[in-house]
Design a protein around this motif. Structure first.
Motif, PDB file in Angstrom:
ATOM      1  N   LEU A  28     -14.412 -21.785 -31.102  1.00  0.00           N
ATOM      2  CA  LEU A  28     -14.492 -22.485 -32.384  1.00  0.00           C
ATOM      3  C   LEU A  28     -13.100 -22.760 -32.965  1.00  0.00           C
ATOM      4  O   LEU A  28     -12.906 -23.731 -33.702  1.00  0.00           O
ATOM      5  N   GLN A  29     -12.138 -21.917 -32.601  1.00  0.00           N
ATOM      6  CA  GLN A  29     -10.759 -22.095 -33.067  1.00  0.00           C
ATOM      7  C   GLN A  29      -9.993 -23.096 -32.214  1.00  0.00           C
ATOM      8  O   GLN A  29      -8.859 -23.450 -32.520  1.00  0.00           O
ATOM      9  N   GLY A  30     -10.610 -23.541 -31.116  1.00  0.00           N
ATOM     10  CA  GLY A  30      -9.970 -24.513 -30.250  1.00  0.00           C
ATOM     11  C   GLY A  30      -9.048 -23.922 -29.202  1.00  0.00           C
ATOM     12  O   GLY A  30      -8.279 -24.651 -28.560  1.00  0.00           O
ATOM     13  N   LYS A  31      -9.129 -22.610 -28.997  1.00  0.00           N
ATOM     14  CA  LYS A  31      -8.257 -21.971 -28.016  1.00  0.00           C
ATOM     15  C   LYS A  31      -8.786 -22.229 -26.613  1.00  0.00           C
ATOM     16  O   LYS A  31      -9.996 -22.172 -26.375  1.00  0.00           O
ATOM     17  N   LEU A  32      -7.876 -22.494 -25.657  1.00  0.00           N
ATOM     18  CA  LEU A  32      -8.282 -22.876 -24.307  1.00  0.00           C
ATOM     19  C   LEU A  32      -8.323 -21.714 -23.330  1.00  0.00           C
ATOM     20  O   LEU A  32      -9.114 -21.732 -22.387  1.00  0.00           O
ATOM     21  N   ARG A  33      -7.464 -20.713 -23.529  1.00  0.00           N
ATOM     22  CA  ARG A  33      -7.469 -19.583 -22.621  1.00  0.00           C
ATOM     23  C   ARG A  33      -7.123 -18.294 -23.348  1.00  0.00           C
ATOM     24  O   ARG A  33      -6.563 -18.319 -24.443  1.00  0.00           O
ATOM     25  N   VAL A  34      -7.480 -17.176 -22.709  1.00  0.00           N
ATOM     26  CA  VAL A  34      -7.241 -15.871 -23.328  1.00  0.00           C
ATOM     27  C   VAL A  34      -6.945 -14.860 -22.223  1.00  0.00           C
ATOM     28  O   VAL A  34      -7.493 -14.946 -21.118  1.00  0.00           O
ATOM     29  N   SER A  35      -6.070 -13.919 -22.514  1.00  0.00           N
ATOM     30  CA  SER A  35      -5.724 -12.886 -21.537  1.00  0.00           C
ATOM     31  C   SER A  35      -6.581 -11.650 -21.774  1.00  0.00           C
ATOM     32  O   SER A  35      -7.170 -11.477 -22.849  1.00  0.00           O
ATOM     33  N   SER A  36      -6.644 -10.784 -20.771  1.00  0.00           N
ATOM     34  CA  SER A  36      -7.411  -9.549 -20.939  1.00  0.00           C
ATOM     35  C   SER A  36      -6.771  -8.682 -22.018  1.00  0.00           C
ATOM     36  O   SER A  36      -7.457  -7.935 -22.713  1.00  0.00           O
ATOM     37  N   LYS A  37      -5.450  -8.794 -22.196  1.00  0.00           N
ATOM     38  CA  LYS A  37      -4.763  -8.030 -23.239  1.00  0.00           C
ATOM     39  C   LYS A  37      -5.213  -8.494 -24.620  1.00  0.00           C
ATOM     40  O   LYS A  37      -5.470  -7.680 -25.508  1.00  0.00           O
ATOM     41  N   GLU A  38      -5.311  -9.812 -24.799  1.00  0.00           N
ATOM     42  CA  GLU A  38      -5.773 -10.350 -26.081  1.00  0.00           C
ATOM     43  C   GLU A  38      -7.214  -9.939 -26.356  1.00  0.00           C
ATOM     44  O   GLU A  38      -7.572  -9.585 -27.484  1.00  0.00           O
ATOM     45  N   LEU A  39      -8.035 -10.001 -25.313  1.00  0.00           N
ATOM     46  CA  LEU A  39      -9.426  -9.559 -25.452  1.00  0.00           C
ATOM     47  C   LEU A  39      -9.481  -8.088 -25.837  1.00  0.00           C
ATOM     48  O   LEU A  39     -10.244  -7.689 -26.722  1.00  0.00           O
ATOM     49  N   SER A  40      -8.642  -7.301 -25.184  1.00  0.00           N
ATOM     50  CA  SER A  40      -8.610  -5.867 -25.438  1.00  0.00           C
ATOM     51  C   SER A  40      -8.274  -5.556 -26.887  1.00  0.00           C
ATOM     52  O   SER A  40      -8.924  -4.736 -27.540  1.00  0.00           O
ATOM     53  N   GLU A  41      -7.264  -6.219 -27.418  1.00  0.00           N
ATOM     54  CA  GLU A  41      -6.840  -5.979 -28.803  1.00  0.00           C
ATOM     55  C   GLU A  41      -7.907  -6.414 -29.795  1.00  0.00           C
ATOM     56  O   GLU A  41      -8.069  -5.808 -30.848  1.00  0.00           O
ATOM     57  N   ALA A  42      -8.655  -7.458 -29.440  1.00  0.00           N
ATOM     58  CA  ALA A  42      -9.657  -7.994 -30.362  1.00  0.00           C
ATOM     59  C   ALA A  42     -10.935  -7.164 -30.390  1.00  0.00           C
ATOM     60  O   ALA A  42     -11.488  -6.896 -31.461  1.00  0.00           O
ATOM     61  N   VAL A  43     -11.419  -6.745 -29.218  1.00  0.00           N
ATOM     62  CA  VAL A  43     -12.704  -6.049 -29.159  1.00  0.00           C
ATOM     63  C   VAL A  43     -12.558  -4.537 -29.062  1.00  0.00           C
ATOM     64  O   VAL A  43     -13.549  -3.807 -29.013  1.00  0.00           O
ATOM     65  N   LYS A  44     -11.276  -4.057 -29.013  1.00  0.00           N
ATOM     66  CA  LYS A  44     -10.996  -2.617 -28.966  1.00  0.00           C
ATOM     67  C   LYS A  44     -11.569  -1.953 -27.711  1.00  0.00           C
ATOM     68  O   LYS A  44     -12.121  -0.853 -27.757  1.00  0.00           O
ATOM     69  N   VAL A  45     -11.448  -2.655 -26.613  1.00  0.00           N
ATOM     70  CA  VAL A  45     -11.820  -2.109 -25.301  1.00  0.00           C
ATOM     71  C   VAL A  45     -10.598  -2.293 -24.412  1.00  0.00           C
ATOM     72  O   VAL A  45      -9.988  -3.365 -24.409  1.00  0.00           O
ATOM     73  N   ASP A  46     -10.199  -1.243 -23.663  1.00  0.00           N
ATOM     74  CA  ASP A  46      -8.966  -1.346 -22.892  1.00  0.00           C
ATOM     75  C   ASP A  46      -9.060  -2.414 -21.806  1.00  0.00           C
ATOM     76  O   ASP A  46     -10.141  -2.732 -21.306  1.00  0.00           O
ATOM     77  N   SER A  47      -7.902  -2.977 -21.457  1.00  0.00           N
ATOM     78  CA  SER A  47      -7.838  -4.099 -20.523  1.00  0.00           C
ATOM     79  C   SER A  47      -8.454  -3.783 -19.172  1.00  0.00           C
ATOM     80  O   SER A  47      -9.125  -4.626 -18.569  1.00  0.00           O
ATOM     81  N   ALA A  48      -8.235  -2.562 -18.692  1.00  0.00           N
ATOM     82  CA  ALA A  48      -8.778  -2.181 -17.380  1.00  0.00           C
ATOM     83  C   ALA A  48     -10.301  -2.219 -17.390  1.00  0.00           C
ATOM     84  O   ALA A  48     -10.929  -2.665 -16.424  1.00  0.00           O
ATOM     85  N   THR A  49     -10.893  -1.770 -18.491  1.00  0.00           N
ATOM     86  CA  THR A  49     -12.355  -1.794 -18.607  1.00  0.00           C
ATOM     87  C   THR A  49     -12.868  -3.224 -18.648  1.00  0.00           C
ATOM     88  O   THR A  49     -13.877  -3.549 -18.010  1.00  0.00           O
ATOM     89  N   ILE A  50     -12.178  -4.087 -19.375  1.00  0.00           N
ATOM     90  CA  ILE A  50     -12.584  -5.493 -19.451  1.00  0.00           C
ATOM     91  C   ILE A  50     -12.527  -6.142 -18.076  1.00  0.00           C
ATOM     92  O   ILE A  50     -13.466  -6.828 -17.656  1.00  0.00           O
TER      93      ILE A  50
END
Length: 216
Positions: A28-50
């Protein structure tokens, strides 16, 4: 979820809606890509788990690039059956039940409370949050197209209502009462006891400081 995802760990399955919500917001924000690190910081789940969670579904991303937001969104929509609306009934229109009706869930996912049930003459026959409230005596007659129910009745009524829900064809119950209801094996129940969760939070605050706790 689709049957082909049945073999993934339950812990992973529980995190999928969390991933979907964040990916949808990015889209919805128009973002095209995301890293596992960004996902990790947002959902509070470590990158390795993601990365491990995503690995169960094949190659969802590319090393050095991250994940394509639009591709992930389409994938999770299909995996979580977001193109199909799941009709939900709410049993017990007290303070908590009323809050659920006013909030509903359609704005965030594919579940929608279609009707509520209660015994109070002050609520039966009215609409709360746009949701009609029927008398509890009409439960079996009204639940023809519903397979999921939210239980927010007094604890003393929980087992009796649960048995009626099962006979009416309900396959999933989200139980917000302290009672631990008993249902047949083909019915799934998720218990959410707010008092217990609060006590657990306080206990962890006192005995497990965040800087010492390992992320699960």
């Amino acid at each position: 979820m689709n049957n082909e995802q049945n073999k993934i760990p339950q812990a992973t399955a529980k995190r999928l809606p969390l991933y979907y919500r964040f990916i949808n917001n990015l889209h919805l924000q128009g973002k095209l890509r995301v890293s596992s690190k960004e996902l990790s910081e947002a959902v509070k789940v470590d990158s390795a788990t993601i990365r491990r969670d995503f690995s169960y579904f094949g190659a969802l991303g590319k090393k050095g690039y991250g994940y394509n937001v639009e591709y992930l969104l389409k994938f999770f929509r299909k995996t979580l059956d977001q193109d199909e609306v799941t009709k939900v009934s709410l049993i017990g229109v007290g303070n908590l039940g009323t809050a659920f009706l006013n909030y509903n869930f359609m704005k965030n996912n594919n579940t929608k409370i279609e009707m509520g049930f209660d015994a109070s003459t002050e609520k039966v026959g009215k609409e709360i949050g746009g949701v009609p409230v029927h008398h509890i005596d009409e439960l079996e007659a009204k639940l023809e197209d519903t397979t999921v129910a939210i239980l927010t009745v007094p604890s003393s009524e929980a087992q009796n209502i649960a048995e009626r829900l099962v006979k009416a064809g309900i396959l999933g119950i989200l139980n917000f009462t302290p009672a631990r209801i008993t249902v047949p094996d083909h019915v799934r129940v998720h218990h959410i006891d707010l008092a217990v969760e609060l006590q657990s939070l306080v206990y962890f605050l006192k005995h497990y400081p965040l800087d010492e706790e390992e992320t699960e």
